[in-house]
Design an enzyme around this catalytic site. Structure first.
Site, PDB file in Angstrom:
ATOM      1  N   LYS A   1       0.869  -1.185   0.000  1.00 29.10           N
ATOM      2  CA  LYS A   1       0.000   0.000   0.000  1.00 29.10           C
ATOM      3  C   LYS A   1       0.901   1.229   0.000  1.00 29.10           C
ATOM      4  O   LYS A   1       1.923   1.258   0.692  1.00 29.10           O
ATOM      5  CB  LYS A   1      -0.923  -0.011   1.230  1.00 29.10           C
ATOM      6  CG  LYS A   1      -1.971   1.102   1.218  1.00 29.10           C
ATOM      7  CD  LYS A   1      -2.931   1.035   2.411  1.00 29.10           C
ATOM      8  CE  LYS A   1      -3.939   2.177   2.371  1.00 29.10           C
ATOM      9  NZ  LYS A   1      -4.859   2.180   3.521  1.00 29.10           N
TER      10      LYS A   1
ATOM     11  N   SER B   1      -9.847   2.426   2.305  1.00 27.69           N
ATOM     12  CA  SER B   1      -8.898   3.136   1.465  1.00 27.69           C
ATOM     13  C   SER B   1      -7.884   2.232   0.765  1.00 27.69           C
ATOM     14  O   SER B   1      -7.273   2.652  -0.210  1.00 27.69           O
ATOM     15  CB  SER B   1      -8.144   4.165   2.304  1.00 27.69           C
ATOM     16  OG  SER B   1      -7.336   3.516   3.276  1.00 27.69           O
TER      17      SER B   1
ATOM     18  N   SER C   1     -10.469   0.286   6.457  1.00 34.68           N
ATOM     19  CA  SER C   1      -9.737   0.420   5.195  1.00 34.68           C
ATOM     20  C   SER C   1      -9.102  -0.869   4.663  1.00 34.68           C
ATOM     21  O   SER C   1      -8.663  -0.899   3.515  1.00 34.68           O
ATOM     22  CB  SER C   1      -8.650   1.487   5.325  1.00 34.68           C
ATOM     23  OG  SER C   1      -9.225   2.760   5.253  1.00 34.68           O
TER      24      SER C   1
END
Lengths: 95, 459
Positions: free
Chosen positions: B66, B141, B165
């Site tokens: 990420k 996210s 997320s």
């Protein structure tokens, strides 16, 4: 709750954002909706309840006050800034 | 997951992952690929294997990172203009631990800018598309990471979960997503969002891979004073008997497909001999309001470091020092970042602090007490992850409150600091993945993952 334009300007100042007039207006509407939503919390009775600021179970984690070798040296850190001079970060004149 | 050995080379694993990443370029999963470094590392691992040297537990396993995890390879942008130019001089603890075991980062995955969002549409670089439907969101996210695993580009990807997320994109794309107990994995070197709820976790295809990643990454870190001593690998086995379900979460606001799959799984568990207990947790409905007070307050503080001076974006128009701050911040942050920073300043400002921030922290205590009471009655709690499967791109992005409502079932867990795993449990008629989450008491992580694979069993 009605959020006034001057409230938004104040929040933009606290947040250090140089917002245009149109941005102040559009973000103002969003903030008003969000604040109205979070105000639902007023319904909840929290009389006599202690606040919780963190959910980590431990307290007072100590370490020796020693300077440790850092992975990133001065050169690597200065390389991240736009301008530097004599091992210092350079910014426009303040006074 | 496949590990490199004498028959499968690390180079072939990495090449295969990179080829797939390029094949799915239109999904916009990656912010950047790490081709050159990845192939070089793979060659090194293959050489070690050929020489009979010891290699790690993740030898040659390609993974996706990420884009809010610091790594010396490539720029760590947090999918923002603010950090677009940022090349980290350090690796995050998680990257170090994974790479010490031989894992190879093949690319940085797209996310909502600074992890603010529930759809990955708030990325400065544009949205990621859902793994099974190009017109739908990936969730967020950590949207890019979820899709990378769902499309078998990589066997695992990293994520961060401040309010859902990891779990929500996992369920939108049909993979496992795990948010451990607060403090289990070091946050050192991950772009901070809300320090009291941020958790590091992973996306995988199954519970066994998740367990291996936890074994590797859990533990105390001297660079993060909120890490627990490693309890994970020493957890005694404790089979579950009683599973709780939350009455309030079964209502008309929840998509019928999700209610159906929950009912099916409850039946399945009953048939497997588990006792199902209905729980009354009336404070949870306030958790979203609490979350959108506490988290923006912490966001405001954490993002005040972005000043346009030491690193990151600096406005070209800034004429003096004040303008470097205010113009760089105004241009470098996206609308959602700015909304959260301003809400944070609102709830912390004098005159509103008691009514919002302090009130929310008191409500947080009540939420934690509700979980504590629930876990006196049951081993785990089974709930939906979000009220609906993946929604359409553009559907909620201009309405912040409706986007926030996506998080209504995921945020209470972060406020309480308990672990939760999203498990893929089915599909809608049109083929959209459906997930449920299993929530456990603090430090039950290892047994929770074992139970999660039982739940998936009859899919």
């Amino acid at each position: 709750m009605k959020i006034k334009r001057e409230d938004i300007l104040h929040l933009a100042k606290l947040s250090n954002f140089s917002m245009s007039d149109s941005e102040i207006e559009s973000i103002g509407n969003d903030l008003e909706n969000i604040i109205n939503y979070i105000s639902e919390l007023n319904e909840l009775d929290t009389e006599g309840v202690e606040p919780t600021y963190q959910v980590f179970e431990m307290e007072n984690i100590w370490r020796n006050d020693e300077i440790k070798e850092q992975e990133a040296d001065r050169e690597a850190l200065l390389a991240l800034t736009k301008e530097s001079m004599q091992d210092q970060i350079k910014v426009p004149k303040v006074l | 997951m496949r590990i490199a050995d004498k028959t499968t080379t690390a180079v072939s694993l990495v090449k295969e992952a990179l080829e797939k990443a390029k094949k799915y370029e239109d999904k916009h999963i990656f912010v950047s690929l790490n081709e050159e470094n990845a192939l070089k590392k793979a060659e090194e691992i293959d050489a070690k294997i050929a020489n009979g040297e010891k290699v790690g537990r993740l030898a040659g396993v390609p993974y996706a990172l990420k884009d809010n995890f610091l790594s010396k390879e490539g720029n760590t942008t947090a999918s923002s203009l603010m950090l677009e130019p940022f090349h980290s001089p350090i690796d995050s603890t998680t990257v170090k631990k994974l790479e010490a075991e031989g894992a190879i980062m093949i690319g940085r995955t797209n996310m909502d800018s600074f992890a603010h969002g529930s759809s990955t549409e708030n990325s400065y670089f544009g949205p990621t598309k859902n793994a099974v439907d190009d017109e739908r969101v990936a969730g967020g996210s950590s949207g890019g990471s979820a899709v990378a695993v769902a499309l078998d580009i990589v066997p695992f990807a990293t994520g961060s979960d401040t309010g859902g997320s990891i779990r929500q994109p996992a369920s939108f794309n049909g993979v496992y997503g795990f948010k451990p107990t607060y403090g289990t994995i070091s946050r050192y070197g991950v772009v901070a969002m809300a320090s009291s709820t941020d958790c590091i976790g992973f996306f995988t295809k199954n519970a066994e891979d998740m367990d291996l990643l936890m074994e590797i990454c859990a533990g105390q870190d001297e660079n993060d004073m909120t890490t627990l001593p490693d309890y994970y690998s020493e957890t005694p086995e404790k089979p579950a008997k009683k599973i709780g379900i939350i009455k309030d979460f079964d209502n008309d606001a929840v998509d019928q497909d999700i209610r159906n799959v929950l009912a099916e799984k409850v039946e399945f568990l009953k048939n497997e001999g588990y006792e199902i207990v209905e729980l009354d947790m009336p404070t949870l409905k306030y958790a979203l309001a609490v979350y959108y007070i506490v988290v923006p307050a912490e966001v405001t503080s954490n993002l005040s470091r972005h000043d346009g001076i030491r690193y990151g974006y600096r406005s070209e128009d800034a004429k003096d020092l004040g303008e470097i701050f205010s113009k760089s911040r105004n241009e470098g942050f996206m609308s959602e970042n700015k909304r959260r920073i301003m809400i944070g300043n609102f709830v912390l400002s004098s005159g509103f602090y008691d009514a919002y921030y302090l009130k929310a922290q008191k409500a947080r205590t009540k939420i934690i007490e509700e979980y504590n009471k629930a876990f006196e009655k049951v081993d785990y709690i089974l709930t939906p992850v979000s009220p609906n499967p993946a929604f359409k791109l553009g559907e909620k992005v201009n309405d912040p409150v409706s986007m926030y409502l996506e998080d209504v079932m995921s945020v209470p867990i972060n406020l309480a600091g308990v672990p939760s795993v999203a498990v893929p449990v089915g599909k809608t008629e049109s083929g959209l993945p459906l997930g449920l989450q299993v929530v456990g008491p603090r430090r039950s992580d290892k047994n929770l993952l074992k139970f999660a694979s039982v739940l998936e069993g009859d899919k």
